[in-house]
Design an enzyme around this catalytic site. Sequence first.
Site, PDB file in Angstrom:
ATOM      1  N   TYR A 143       0.860  -1.185   0.000  1.00 15.33           N
ATOM      2  CA  TYR A 143       0.000   0.000   0.000  1.00 15.33           C
ATOM      3  C   TYR A 143       0.889   1.225   0.000  1.00 15.33           C
ATOM      4  O   TYR A 143       1.836   1.318   0.778  1.00 15.33           O
ATOM      5  CB  TYR A 143      -0.890  -0.012   1.251  1.00 15.33           C
ATOM      6  CG  TYR A 143      -1.771   1.210   1.410  1.00 15.33           C
ATOM      7  CD1 TYR A 143      -2.802   1.479   0.513  1.00 15.33           C
ATOM      8  CD2 TYR A 143      -1.578   2.102   2.466  1.00 15.33           C
ATOM      9  CE1 TYR A 143      -3.620   2.597   0.672  1.00 15.33           C
ATOM     10  CE2 TYR A 143      -2.397   3.218   2.634  1.00 15.33           C
ATOM     11  CZ  TYR A 143      -3.417   3.456   1.734  1.00 15.33           C
ATOM     12  OH  TYR A 143      -4.221   4.557   1.898  1.00 15.33           O
ATOM     13  N   ASP A 238       9.106   2.840  -0.354  1.00 20.38           N
ATOM     14  CA  ASP A 238       8.060   3.411   0.476  1.00 20.38           C
ATOM     15  C   ASP A 238       8.324   2.968   1.908  1.00 20.38           C
ATOM     16  O   ASP A 238       7.998   1.845   2.302  1.00 20.38           O
ATOM     17  CB  ASP A 238       6.676   2.963   0.002  1.00 20.38           C
ATOM     18  CG  ASP A 238       5.570   3.595   0.847  1.00 20.38           C
ATOM     19  OD1 ASP A 238       5.888   4.176   1.900  1.00 20.38           O
ATOM     20  OD2 ASP A 238       4.398   3.485   0.446  1.00 20.38           O
ATOM     21  N   LYS A 271       4.501   8.618   9.054  1.00 23.88           N
ATOM     22  CA  LYS A 271       4.283   7.994  10.362  1.00 23.88           C
ATOM     23  C   LYS A 271       5.307   8.443  11.428  1.00 23.88           C
ATOM     24  O   LYS A 271       5.132   9.506  11.978  1.00 23.88           O
ATOM     25  CB  LYS A 271       4.184   6.482  10.204  1.00 23.88           C
ATOM     26  CG  LYS A 271       2.975   6.133   9.294  1.00 23.88           C
ATOM     27  CD  LYS A 271       2.522   4.695   9.323  1.00 23.88           C
ATOM     28  CE  LYS A 271       1.159   4.555   8.661  1.00 23.88           C
ATOM     29  NZ  LYS A 271       1.146   3.971   7.324  1.00 23.88           N
TER      30      LYS A 271
HETATM   31  C1  LIG Z   1       0.458   4.459   6.041  1.00 26.87           C
HETATM   32  C2  LIG Z   1       1.127   4.225   4.743  1.00 26.87           C
HETATM   33  C3  LIG Z   1       0.961   5.099   3.650  1.00 26.87           C
HETATM   34  C4  LIG Z   1      -0.048   6.211   3.660  1.00 26.87           C
HETATM   35  O1  LIG Z   1       0.219   7.180   4.624  1.00 26.87           O
HETATM   36  P1  LIG Z   1      -0.985   8.112   5.128  1.00 26.87           P
HETATM   37  O2  LIG Z   1      -0.309   9.054   6.051  1.00 26.87           O
HETATM   38  O3  LIG Z   1      -1.988   7.206   5.761  1.00 26.87           O
HETATM   39  O4  LIG Z   1      -1.541   8.786   3.923  1.00 26.87           O
HETATM   40  C5  LIG Z   1       1.733   4.891   2.538  1.00 26.87           C
HETATM   41  N1  LIG Z   1       2.607   3.871   2.458  1.00 26.87           N
HETATM   42  C6  LIG Z   1       2.782   3.012   3.467  1.00 26.87           C
HETATM   43  C7  LIG Z   1       3.791   1.925   3.341  1.00 26.87           C
HETATM   44  C8  LIG Z   1       2.036   3.150   4.638  1.00 26.87           C
HETATM   45  O5  LIG Z   1       2.188   2.252   5.612  1.00 26.87           O
END
Ligand SMILES: *Cc1c(COP(=O)(O)O)cnc(C)c1O
Length: 434
Positions: A143, A238, A271
């Site tokens: 994601y 990511d 995060k």
């Molecule tokens: C949480 C997450 C996102 C999205 O971040 P948001 O702050 O919720 O928009 C993107 N990539 C990864 C790997 C994530 O865990």
Amino acid sequence: MTDLNQTLFERAAKVIPGGVNSPVRAFRAVGGTPRFVQRAQGAYFWDANGKRYIDYIGSWGPMILGHGHPAVLEAVQKAAVDGFSFGAPTEREVELAEAILAQVPSMDMVRLVSSGTEAGMSALRLARGATGRSKIIKFEGCYHGHADALLVKAGSGLATFGNPTSAGVPPEVVQHTLVLEYNNIPQLEEAFALHGKELALLMIEPIAGNMNFVRASVPFMKRCRELCTQYGALLVFDEVMTGFRVALGSAQSVYAKEIPGFKPDMTVLGKVIGGGMPLAAFGGPREIMQQLAPTGPVYQAGTLSGNPVATACGLATLKELSKPGFWDALSKTTQSLVDGLSAAAKKADIPFSADCQGGMFGFFLLPELPQNYAKVMTSDSPRFNKLFHGLLDRGVYIAPALYEAGFVSAAHSEADIAETVQAASEVFATLGKT
Ligand SMILES: *Cc1c(COP(=O)(O)O)cnc(C)c1O
């Protein structure tokens, strides 16, 4: 007794779609009533009924120090007094950029934004702008936020591109996105042979936390790096979840230990770097980052980007993470949780596998760790749901879905772990043998 969570949920559902502002909070996968959080401190939060839970979500990752860490709280309070937002630069943004770059040396520059979605979406545009190419690779089960081009599932074959996973995403918008199986080297090689020269980027969660906890194997990661270099596509990590969560140098430092000289071309963070405030970032080499407006032709902007209160929170959080012994202690706590749960499952004869890195963990009701999304989804979901509710009743809050990772904070004590393992032992005993 009235269940105040239920009362609030009913009230919420009248004014907020599904009663929640992010879907997984609604407990749809596991059933039952979501807990409305009243307050949190350290490793715990309390719901609307005043019931206490040991928190293994930590806001889905950011709360690596636990809730209400005194140094972070002080930094946020001080910053708030000086102003909430200016729409003009501040020294703190520079300090946070420097603090991030000091730990993640693959990046020369970063731009700060407000959410992981925004960071991923901007990194995608920048990579396309910098390479002059349109096509991208992502992996099933990863994601990257909800930008249109990234809400895709696999098409019918490698020659065809993806299908949208959400209504409202026109098929044309995902026609450049190729979705591959995680950890599948032959498929990766085939995709590059077919499309390599048109690929702008390959985006990957190095340790995929959005399908619970699945590591990219070292040979797979090595091949991703080699093929991106060979074909001139950018390798985009990511690390919104893994950044400053699995190690101070993030997941890329873990791979660099296995693959000499390894680094991604671009990194997406979120995060933990905001410590619980809306803050995220993306970065990479100077020549790529300077393609961004105002120095370059790739547009990107944000009214609240680099917000002074959020940057204060992020900076104070990162400062704690670089103190001596922090990662050893956190890793030890996480490992003791994973070991305790594994032993309890074994005793109850429940198929179980688990893995962890730094302050992030995952477990499966499967005899072996799965290597891709299809395998993750073979996990026993009715059983997981029983486990989830059994733990919840006993005051232990894990993610309300079997495809989500778990998080331990520096505030979790050995006593919290022991209490959790005891609760899990009791629940395992009720799950029945297979
Ligand atoms: C949480 C997450 C996102 C999205 O971040 P948001 O702050 O919720 O928009 C993107 N990539 C990864 C790997 C994530 O865990």
